[in-house]
Design an enzyme around this catalytic site. Sequence first.
Site, PDB file in Angstrom:
ATOM      1  N   GLU A 177      -6.427 -13.276   0.071  1.00 35.04           N
ATOM      2  CA  GLU A 177      -5.826 -12.925   1.353  1.00 35.04           C
ATOM      3  C   GLU A 177      -5.746 -14.126   2.283  1.00 35.04           C
ATOM      4  OE1 GLU A 177      -6.775 -10.251   5.352  1.00 35.04           O
ATOM      5  OE2 GLU A 177      -8.014 -10.010   3.557  1.00 35.04           O
ATOM      6  N   HIS A 183      -3.566 -10.900   9.183  1.00 37.86           N
ATOM      7  CA  HIS A 183      -4.318 -10.506   7.993  1.00 37.86           C
ATOM      8  C   HIS A 183      -3.409  -9.812   6.988  1.00 37.86           C
ATOM      9  CE1 HIS A 183      -8.559 -11.028   9.520  1.00 37.86           C
ATOM     10  NE2 HIS A 183      -7.884 -11.087  10.664  1.00 37.86           N
ATOM     11  N   GLU A 232      -1.853  -6.392  10.139  1.00 36.86           N
ATOM     12  CA  GLU A 232      -2.138  -6.268   8.710  1.00 36.86           C
ATOM     13  C   GLU A 232      -0.801  -6.269   7.982  1.00 36.86           C
ATOM     14  OE1 GLU A 232      -4.951  -6.356   7.205  1.00 36.86           O
ATOM     15  OE2 GLU A 232      -6.548  -5.586   8.504  1.00 36.86           O
TER      16      GLU A 232
END
Length: 444
Positions: free
Chosen positions: A24, A78, A145
Amino acid sequence: MKTIVIDPGHGGSDSGATYRGYDEKDFNLKIALEVRDFLQVNYEANILMTRTKDRAVPLDGRTDFANSNNADFFISIHNNAAGGSGFESFIFNGKVPRQTKRNQDIIHQNLATDTLTKYNVKDRGQKRANFHVLRETEMSALLLEVLFIDDEENLAVLNNQAFIEDAARAIASGTALALELPEKQVSERLYKVNAGSFRNKPNAEKRAQFLNSKGIQPTIVSADVSGTLYYRIQAGAFSIKEKAEKRVTELKKAGISDAFIITEDKELSAPPESIKKITILGETCLSAWQMDAFSRSINPESPLLGYYYKKFGKEYGIRADIAYAQAILETNYFRFTGLVQKGQNNYAGIGATGPGNPGASFQSPEEGVLAHIQHLFAYASTEGLPYEYPLVDPRFTLVKQGSALTWTDLNGKWAVPGTSYGQNILDVYRRMLSFTIGDLKEQR
């Protein structure tokens, strides 16, 4: 100048979510750097990063960094994991300023409106959470996200560089819109990538579809060359030459052997005193198709409103091309990423005062443009309305007539404009002029 802190999640020994050899932290940094580059090139802002390479940064180090730099906005990027797919955004689940919710609304919708739809990505919605970086920051903060790393379809999208660039551009432009960042008023060089020119529009559309299938987003720009209408395929416009060259290489690998770069010098600067003297009443310089061509160079789905602006601008003595620039500013190139929705035909944000009050609605695009021109007339003139057309602006009588003779006089008068509203309109207008001049040069 506003300070923005961009926070790529995780880093170093903290890989974040992992799946099939992908970390990630790497996607976080890649997107964040693209956001930074887009903001630095296009807007006046002080951009700071919590990390620019693969290194570990503790959570309190991130928030302390933002707080110590008196940042105006903090955005943390993220990717999600552990079951699910799509995009979602978060603000703190406690008490937050109204501006924080507004920032989330604008940035989330700016990404959702075009990018998520284009890549068939699910919009999981706007949410709240008790995350450290949202709770401990002293300024407006947002956490994104951007897709699920452990979802096969989402992972394929994350590995598509075109998506990374599109998502970053949407995040950056949404941030600029939310924070009312002024566009840069400096001379810059733009590198446009030409991927074909056609007399037949279906052939141009076929080329555009082919490029889309290769993950390259094209724009069809129409141009009148010596009385003949051509449809040009523009496969990107870059401020950094290396990125344009990379796009040409991608096109050649895709089979477009005649792709080339067009260099355009854009003169965007103007003395402040000259800006202050540009009146709302006056002659229109651009034609209807030139206005529409500029808008469609950014958003190919822009409605063709140039004819109506030209028509009503002439009747009311309003500078129609600058009014068109105002509509672009108000609607984010007719993407409608704010309070006003597309079906309202409200191109000037008339009556849109906040959540729950998206403003006036008009029966047709023509009526929406007429209302915009009438609202400007109310500010710029003390005379009565021309009798040829009915009054459709519902707030005409609420304006003190003649209270804003120039575009910068609208600062503090138009709905929630900030102190640089008129300057921002004129920045868009200068870009329209530069685009048109550059296009005419290409025709020679």
